[in-house]
Design a protein around this motif. Structure first.
Motif, PDB file in Angstrom:
ATOM      1  N   MET A   1     -19.704  42.813  30.272  1.00 18.34           N
ATOM      2  CA  MET A   1     -19.740  42.847  28.813  1.00 18.34           C
ATOM      3  C   MET A   1     -18.360  43.170  28.237  1.00 18.34           C
ATOM      4  SD  MET A   1     -22.816  42.007  27.798  1.00 18.34           S
ATOM      5  CE  MET A   1     -22.600  40.785  29.099  1.00 18.34           C
ATOM      6  N   SER A   2     -17.611  44.044  28.920  1.00 13.78           N
ATOM      7  CA  SER A   2     -16.254  44.375  28.476  1.00 13.78           C
ATOM      8  C   SER A   2     -15.329  43.175  28.617  1.00 13.78           C
ATOM      9  CB  SER A   2     -15.710  45.559  29.271  1.00 13.78           C
ATOM     10  OG  SER A   2     -16.439  46.727  29.022  1.00 13.78           O
ATOM     11  N   VAL A   3     -15.448  42.462  29.729  1.00 10.92           N
ATOM     12  CA  VAL A   3     -14.620  41.273  29.954  1.00 10.92           C
ATOM     13  C   VAL A   3     -14.790  40.272  28.814  1.00 10.92           C
ATOM     14  CG1 VAL A   3     -14.410  39.214  31.411  1.00 10.92           C
ATOM     15  CG2 VAL A   3     -14.452  41.476  32.467  1.00 10.92           C
ATOM     16  N   HIS A   4     -16.020  40.141  28.331  1.00 14.82           N
ATOM     17  CA  HIS A   4     -16.300  39.175  27.261  1.00 14.82           C
ATOM     18  C   HIS A   4     -16.173  39.788  25.863  1.00 14.82           C
ATOM     19  CE1 HIS A   4     -17.381  35.927  29.932  1.00 14.82           C
ATOM     20  NE2 HIS A   4     -18.164  36.737  30.607  1.00 14.82           N
TER      21      HIS A   4
ATOM     22  N   TYR B   1     -21.092  45.846  20.956  1.00 17.60           N
ATOM     23  CA  TYR B   1     -22.143  45.317  20.093  1.00 17.60           C
ATOM     24  C   TYR B   1     -23.524  45.893  20.454  1.00 17.60           C
ATOM     25  CZ  TYR B   1     -18.917  41.588  18.514  1.00 17.60           C
ATOM     26  OH  TYR B   1     -17.875  40.891  17.979  1.00 17.60           O
ATOM     27  N   PHE B   2     -23.641  46.443  21.651  1.00 19.32           N
ATOM     28  CA  PHE B   2     -24.955  46.845  22.146  1.00 19.32           C
ATOM     29  C   PHE B   2     -25.229  48.320  21.864  1.00 19.32           C
ATOM     30  CE2 PHE B   2     -24.161  42.905  24.246  1.00 19.32           C
ATOM     31  CZ  PHE B   2     -25.421  42.320  24.316  1.00 19.32           C
ATOM     32  N   ASP B   3     -26.451  48.571  21.384  1.00 18.24           N
ATOM     33  CA  ASP B   3     -26.870  49.928  21.077  1.00 18.24           C
ATOM     34  C   ASP B   3     -27.272  50.694  22.326  1.00 18.24           C
ATOM     35  OD1 ASP B   3     -27.057  49.956  17.953  1.00 18.24           O
ATOM     36  OD2 ASP B   3     -27.970  48.065  18.571  1.00 18.24           O
ATOM     37  N   THR B   4     -27.737  49.984  23.355  1.00 21.66           N
ATOM     38  CA  THR B   4     -28.162  50.669  24.569  1.00 21.66           C
ATOM     39  C   THR B   4     -28.109  49.726  25.765  1.00 21.66           C
ATOM     40  OG1 THR B   4     -29.897  52.042  25.552  1.00 21.66           O
ATOM     41  CG2 THR B   4     -30.618  50.114  24.331  1.00 21.66           C
TER      42      THR B   4
ATOM     43  N   THR C   1     -15.884  39.864  37.032  1.00 24.13           N
ATOM     44  CA  THR C   1     -14.708  39.876  36.178  1.00 24.13           C
ATOM     45  C   THR C   1     -14.171  38.471  35.929  1.00 24.13           C
ATOM     46  OG1 THR C   1     -14.096  42.082  36.966  1.00 24.13           O
ATOM     47  CG2 THR C   1     -12.352  40.765  35.937  1.00 24.13           C
ATOM     48  N   HIS C   2     -14.223  37.609  36.946  1.00 23.06           N
ATOM     49  CA  HIS C   2     -13.531  36.322  36.861  1.00 23.06           C
ATOM     50  C   HIS C   2     -14.430  35.087  36.922  1.00 23.06           C
ATOM     51  CE1 HIS C   2      -9.731  38.429  37.208  1.00 23.06           C
ATOM     52  NE2 HIS C   2     -10.156  39.038  38.291  1.00 23.06           N
ATOM     53  N   GLN C   3     -15.679  35.231  37.374  1.00 21.40           N
ATOM     54  CA  GLN C   3     -16.489  34.042  37.640  1.00 21.40           C
ATOM     55  C   GLN C   3     -17.793  33.965  36.853  1.00 21.40           C
ATOM     56  OE1 GLN C   3     -17.102  33.360  41.892  1.00 21.40           O
ATOM     57  NE2 GLN C   3     -15.218  34.443  42.373  1.00 21.40           N
ATOM     58  N   VAL C   4     -18.089  34.950  36.022  1.00 15.77           N
ATOM     59  CA  VAL C   4     -19.396  35.000  35.361  1.00 15.77           C
ATOM     60  C   VAL C   4     -19.231  34.750  33.857  1.00 15.77           C
ATOM     61  CG1 VAL C   4     -21.397  36.434  34.815  1.00 15.77           C
ATOM     62  CG2 VAL C   4     -20.390  36.531  37.099  1.00 15.77           C
ATOM     63  N   PRO C   5     -19.594  33.560  33.373  1.00 18.48           N
ATOM     64  CA  PRO C   5     -19.499  33.277  31.940  1.00 18.48           C
ATOM     65  C   PRO C   5     -20.758  33.705  31.200  1.00 18.48           C
ATOM     66  CG  PRO C   5     -20.169  31.300  33.088  1.00 18.48           C
ATOM     67  CD  PRO C   5     -19.992  32.374  34.148  1.00 18.48           C
ATOM     68  N   LEU C   6     -20.636  33.887  29.892  1.00 19.85           N
ATOM     69  CA  LEU C   6     -21.808  34.054  29.050  1.00 19.85           C
ATOM     70  C   LEU C   6     -22.573  32.738  28.982  1.00 19.85           C
ATOM     71  CD1 LEU C   6     -20.210  35.949  26.026  1.00 19.85           C
ATOM     72  CD2 LEU C   6     -21.776  36.942  27.703  1.00 19.85           C
ATOM     73  N   LYS C   7     -23.875  32.819  28.756  1.00 24.29           N
ATOM     74  CA  LYS C   7     -24.657  31.627  28.485  1.00 24.29           C
ATOM     75  C   LYS C   7     -24.121  30.955  27.215  1.00 24.29           C
ATOM     76  CE  LYS C   7     -28.249  31.649  31.461  1.00 24.29           C
ATOM     77  NZ  LYS C   7     -28.786  30.511  32.204  1.00 24.29           N
ATOM     78  N   ASP C   8     -24.231  29.638  27.142  1.00 24.81           N
ATOM     79  CA  ASP C   8     -23.753  28.915  25.968  1.00 24.81           C
ATOM     80  C   ASP C   8     -24.431  29.447  24.706  1.00 24.81           C
ATOM     81  OD1 ASP C   8     -22.145  27.329  27.537  1.00 24.81           O
ATOM     82  OD2 ASP C   8     -23.550  25.644  27.604  1.00 24.81           O
ATOM     83  N   GLY C   9     -23.613  29.771  23.713  1.00 24.72           N
ATOM     84  CA  GLY C   9     -24.117  30.256  22.441  1.00 24.72           C
ATOM     85  C   GLY C   9     -24.451  31.733  22.411  1.00 24.72           C
ATOM     86  N   ALA C  10     -24.343  32.422  23.553  1.00 20.40           N
ATOM     87  CA  ALA C  10     -24.738  33.836  23.603  1.00 20.40           C
ATOM     88  C   ALA C  10     -23.865  34.698  22.701  1.00 20.40           C
ATOM     89  CB  ALA C  10     -24.686  34.349  25.039  1.00 20.40           C
TER      90      ALA C  10
ATOM     91  N   LEU D   1     -33.624  42.407  22.952  1.00 20.41           N
ATOM     92  CA  LEU D   1     -33.349  43.010  24.254  1.00 20.41           C
ATOM     93  C   LEU D   1     -33.120  41.910  25.276  1.00 20.41           C
ATOM     94  CD1 LEU D   1     -36.186  45.697  24.192  1.00 20.41           C
ATOM     95  CD2 LEU D   1     -33.844  45.913  23.332  1.00 20.41           C
ATOM     96  N   PHE D   2     -31.989  41.962  25.954  1.00 24.48           N
ATOM     97  CA  PHE D   2     -31.624  40.936  26.918  1.00 24.48           C
ATOM     98  C   PHE D   2     -31.728  41.456  28.342  1.00 24.48           C
ATOM     99  CE2 PHE D   2     -29.044  40.095  23.138  1.00 24.48           C
ATOM    100  CZ  PHE D   2     -29.161  38.719  22.962  1.00 24.48           C
ATOM    101  N   ASP D   3     -32.328  40.659  29.203  1.00 23.34           N
ATOM    102  CA  ASP D   3     -32.020  40.785  30.618  1.00 23.34           C
ATOM    103  C   ASP D   3     -30.575  40.321  30.774  1.00 23.34           C
ATOM    104  OD1 ASP D   3     -32.408  40.801  33.537  1.00 23.34           O
ATOM    105  OD2 ASP D   3     -32.384  38.623  33.321  1.00 23.34           O
ATOM    106  N   LEU D   4     -29.908  40.690  31.847  1.00 23.13           N
ATOM    107  CA  LEU D   4     -28.503  40.299  32.019  1.00 23.13           C
ATOM    108  C   LEU D   4     -28.371  39.021  32.836  1.00 23.13           C
ATOM    109  CD1 LEU D   4     -25.488  41.143  31.537  1.00 23.13           C
ATOM    110  CD2 LEU D   4     -25.579  42.077  33.857  1.00 23.13           C
ATOM    111  N   ASP D   5     -28.624  39.111  34.131  1.00 21.34           N
ATOM    112  CA  ASP D   5     -28.333  38.010  35.046  1.00 21.34           C
ATOM    113  C   ASP D   5     -29.274  36.827  34.818  1.00 21.34           C
ATOM    114  OD1 ASP D   5     -26.249  39.247  36.928  1.00 21.34           O
ATOM    115  OD2 ASP D   5     -27.836  40.750  36.924  1.00 21.34           O
ATOM    116  N   GLY D   6     -28.688  35.668  34.528  1.00 20.96           N
ATOM    117  CA  GLY D   6     -29.478  34.462  34.311  1.00 20.96           C
ATOM    118  C   GLY D   6     -30.014  34.329  32.906  1.00 20.96           C
ATOM    119  N   SER D   7     -29.964  35.426  32.125  1.00 20.46           N
ATOM    120  CA  SER D   7     -30.469  35.397  30.752  1.00 20.46           C
ATOM    121  C   SER D   7     -29.341  35.457  29.738  1.00 20.46           C
ATOM    122  CB  SER D   7     -31.424  36.568  30.509  1.00 20.46           C
ATOM    123  OG  SER D   7     -32.525  36.518  31.377  1.00 20.46           O
ATOM    124  N   LEU D   8     -28.428  36.398  29.917  1.00 14.83           N
ATOM    125  CA  LEU D   8     -27.283  36.540  29.025  1.00 14.83           C
ATOM    126  C   LEU D   8     -26.014  35.979  29.656  1.00 14.83           C
ATOM    127  CD1 LEU D   8     -26.412  37.626  26.257  1.00 14.83           C
ATOM    128  CD2 LEU D   8     -26.022  39.858  27.331  1.00 14.83           C
ATOM    129  N   VAL D   9     -25.906  36.090  30.976  1.00 16.16           N
ATOM    130  CA  VAL D   9     -24.747  35.546  31.700  1.00 16.16           C
ATOM    131  C   VAL D   9     -25.220  34.666  32.855  1.00 16.16           C
ATOM    132  CG1 VAL D   9     -23.268  37.512  31.109  1.00 16.16           C
ATOM    133  CG2 VAL D   9     -24.557  37.546  33.251  1.00 16.16           C
TER     134      VAL D   9
END
Length: 217
Positions: free
Chosen positions: A122-125, A130-133, A84-93, A9-17
């Motif tokens: 998540m759609s942009v990337h 992949y996510f169940d919920t 949409t344009h400025q938020v990358p995934l964390k390295d290796g995510a 389970l991922f938090d989003l901001d700062g954890s996954l992106v």
């Protein structure tokens, strides 16, 4: 770390992106509409609050004339282009998410952000499917550090809490995962670098990014 784990389970901001800095920009811009300077320490005060809780906090503290729904709509609109344009995934995510999916590990997002922005980034990337919920703080009674959002994500993944692994970058989120009875891995983030020692102390694991995990599995 992955032993006996059936759901991640991922938090989003700062954890996954990498998006934490964007919200400070939005706060500055939004409050600037009302000629209000950004108060020192505001981000720390709202950490873990749901999107709705944060909007209510802004309305009350700063006497914003719009209602809570309008505040949230304004924030979503302001953040949409940035996500949409400025938020990358964390390295290796991406690689880690793909590894989990390929190995039958369920995936969930438990976030204080809005569902629209989660689905957007998540759609942009290309990993939304992949996510169940996706569970947001607005879907449960209490935001982080209460365990509600993580317990609901585990329920929707049909996995017992003790077999869930949480990835979090902020202290209220780490506390929420631990209160839910889950293993928690703290994720390094520039926004919370000053809290790194406390994050290490409160969590079960600590990573710089997801490449740390991929190098070991």
């Amino acid at each position: 770390m992955m032993k006996d784990i059936d759901a991640v389970l991922f938090d989003l901001d700062g954890s996954l992106v990498d998006s934490m800095g964007i919200w400070k920009e939005i706060d500055v811009e939004y409050l600037g509409r009302y000629h209000i300077p950004l108060p020192e320490g505001l981000q720390g005060e709202i950490e873990g609050m749901s999107f709705s809780e944060t909007a209510s906090y802004f309305k009350e503290r700063f006497c914003i004339p719009e209602d809570v729904d309008q505040i949230k709509e304004d924030w979503n609109r302001m953040a949409w282009d940035k996500y949409t344009h400025q938020v990358p995934l964390k390295d290796g995510a991406r690689e880690f998410v793909e590894y989990c999916r390929a190995n039958g590990i369920r995936l969930g997002i438990a976030t204080s952000n809005s569902r629209q922005l989660v689905e957007n980034v998540m759609s942009v990337h290309g990993i939304l499917d992949y996510f169940d919920t996706i569970v947001t703080g607005c879907d449960v009674e209490k935001g982080k550090p209460a365990p509600d959002v993580y317990l609901e994500a585990a329920r929707q993944c049909r996995v017992d809490p003790e077999r869930c692994l949480v990835f979090e970058d902020i202290i209220p989120g780490i506390m929420a995962g631990k209160a839910a009875g889950m293993k928690v891995c703290a994720v390094a983030d520039e926004y919370s670098r000053h809290q790194e020692q406390e994050k290490r102390h409160l969590s079960d694991y600590f990573i710089k990014d997801y490449l740390d995990i991929m190098e070991k599995i």
